[in-house]
Design a protein around this motif. Sequence first.
Motif, PDB file in Angstrom:
ATOM      1  N   ILE A 295       0.890  -1.371   0.118  1.00  0.00           N
ATOM      2  CA  ILE A 295       0.019   0.034  -0.051  1.00  0.00           C
ATOM      3  C   ILE A 295       0.994   1.254   0.083  1.00  0.00           C
ATOM      4  O   ILE A 295       0.481   2.283  -0.791  1.00  0.00           O
ATOM      5  CB  ILE A 295      -1.137  -0.124   1.181  1.00  0.00           C
ATOM      6  N   ALA A 296       1.817   1.266   0.855  1.00  0.00           N
ATOM      7  CA  ALA A 296       2.841   2.398   0.849  1.00  0.00           C
ATOM      8  C   ALA A 296       3.534   2.600  -0.512  1.00  0.00           C
ATOM      9  O   ALA A 296       3.717   3.835  -0.791  1.00  0.00           O
ATOM     10  CB  ALA A 296       3.803   2.177   1.929  1.00  0.00           C
ATOM     11  N   THR A 297       3.799   1.684  -1.026  1.00  0.00           N
ATOM     12  CA  THR A 297       4.786   1.682  -2.374  1.00  0.00           C
ATOM     13  C   THR A 297       3.634   2.371  -3.561  1.00  0.00           C
ATOM     14  O   THR A 297       4.106   3.468  -4.045  1.00  0.00           O
ATOM     15  CB  THR A 297       4.900   0.448  -3.070  1.00  0.00           C
ATOM     16  N   ALA A 298       2.287   2.030  -3.457  1.00  0.00           N
ATOM     17  CA  ALA A 298       1.273   2.532  -4.263  1.00  0.00           C
ATOM     18  C   ALA A 298       0.961   4.154  -3.857  1.00  0.00           C
ATOM     19  O   ALA A 298       0.768   4.669  -5.043  1.00  0.00           O
ATOM     20  CB  ALA A 298      -0.055   1.807  -4.172  1.00  0.00           C
ATOM     21  N   LEU A 299       1.117   4.417  -2.925  1.00  0.00           N
ATOM     22  CA  LEU A 299       0.934   5.755  -2.288  1.00  0.00           C
ATOM     23  C   LEU A 299       2.082   6.861  -2.726  1.00  0.00           C
ATOM     24  O   LEU A 299       2.004   7.902  -3.035  1.00  0.00           O
ATOM     25  CB  LEU A 299       0.807   5.713  -0.623  1.00  0.00           C
ATOM     26  N   GLY A 300       3.287   6.043  -2.804  1.00  0.00           N
ATOM     27  CA  GLY A 300       4.360   6.775  -3.062  1.00  0.00           C
ATOM     28  C   GLY A 300       4.622   7.983  -2.084  1.00  0.00           C
ATOM     29  O   GLY A 300       4.664   7.676  -0.959  1.00  0.00           O
ATOM     30  N   ASP A 301       4.946   9.248  -2.499  1.00  0.00           N
ATOM     31  CA  ASP A 301       5.162  10.228  -1.427  1.00  0.00           C
ATOM     32  C   ASP A 301       4.216  11.369  -1.146  1.00  0.00           C
ATOM     33  O   ASP A 301       4.251  12.216  -0.645  1.00  0.00           O
ATOM     34  CB  ASP A 301       6.589  11.226  -1.899  1.00  0.00           C
ATOM     35  N   ARG A 302       2.917  10.740  -1.483  1.00  0.00           N
ATOM     36  CA  ARG A 302       1.688  11.582  -1.101  1.00  0.00           C
ATOM     37  C   ARG A 302       1.452  11.713   0.111  1.00  0.00           C
ATOM     38  O   ARG A 302       1.495  10.451   1.037  1.00  0.00           O
ATOM     39  CB  ARG A 302       0.560  11.155  -1.906  1.00  0.00           C
ATOM     40  N   ARG A 303       0.807  12.838   0.551  1.00  0.00           N
ATOM     41  CA  ARG A 303       0.378  13.067   1.960  1.00  0.00           C
ATOM     42  C   ARG A 303      -0.875  12.156   2.143  1.00  0.00           C
ATOM     43  O   ARG A 303      -1.916  12.182   1.388  1.00  0.00           O
ATOM     44  CB  ARG A 303       0.133  14.425   2.248  1.00  0.00           C
ATOM     45  N   VAL A 304      -1.023  11.302   3.216  1.00  0.00           N
ATOM     46  CA  VAL A 304      -2.144  10.485   3.383  1.00  0.00           C
ATOM     47  C   VAL A 304      -3.209  11.256   4.447  1.00  0.00           C
ATOM     48  O   VAL A 304      -2.613  11.730   5.707  1.00  0.00           O
ATOM     49  CB  VAL A 304      -1.769   9.044   3.889  1.00  0.00           C
ATOM     50  N   VAL A 305      -4.046  11.776   4.212  1.00  0.00           N
ATOM     51  CA  VAL A 305      -4.904  12.578   4.971  1.00  0.00           C
ATOM     52  C   VAL A 305      -5.628  11.742   6.154  1.00  0.00           C
ATOM     53  O   VAL A 305      -6.072  12.153   7.190  1.00  0.00           O
ATOM     54  CB  VAL A 305      -5.847  13.466   3.970  1.00  0.00           C
ATOM     55  N   ALA A 306      -6.018  10.448   5.651  1.00  0.00           N
ATOM     56  CA  ALA A 306      -6.601   9.466   6.525  1.00  0.00           C
ATOM     57  C   ALA A 306      -6.643   8.036   6.291  1.00  0.00           C
ATOM     58  O   ALA A 306      -6.670   7.883   4.946  1.00  0.00           O
ATOM     59  CB  ALA A 306      -7.981   9.970   6.677  1.00  0.00           C
TER      60      ALA A 306
END
Length: 210
Positions: A49-60
């Motif tokens: 999941i973290a790889t798919a998110l990359g460096d985006r800020r996760v709001v929730a």
Amino acid sequence: MTARVECVVTTGVVAGPDADTTPMENNVWIVGDDEQALVVDAAHEPDVIATALGDRRVVAIACTHAHSGHVDAAVALSDRTGAPIMLHPDDLELWRRSFPSRVPDEELVDGRVIDVAGTALTVRHTPGHTPGSVSLYDPALRSVFTGDMLLSRGPGAIGPEDSDFQAMTHSIRERLVTLPPETVVCPGHGDVTTVGEVGERVEDWLRRIT
């Protein structure tokens, strides 16, 4: 940047009532753009999941319900990203079975709006599969995230302990299949469908078992 919907399929093992284990594939939904994202149901494999998110800020990290197969990566992902975990309070007892020493950070109460990347998802309390099951509806994206309440084949599973058939029937009939028919149903498992398509299957299912 325009918000979009992404799906990451993760695989894990879920313990059954007799301590047996069952392999399970889950849809992890990411709503956002290139800058920020919301994760719906952090299931299994937090690194994937973290790889798919990359460096985006996760709001929730929003949990549609607290069965272990839908939340087992939530704490690890929260620790990694700093994002708050959100859950309906009626599923707190279920949550404690997986995480007895960690509580969710925020409540996913009915009507709450989650803003991300210029779009907004509204929480719909849809009890039935569990007491605190919720669905997240975004009219701008024409999508509803239903967890295990509504799948492409029809209603989700009715479990022996946590489910309520009458509540599930009411939630699906009154809060989900009443959405615009073109709304894309993004479930916790399996393929996507639309409200128009799955609505017919729901009524067939109800006629067979009632």
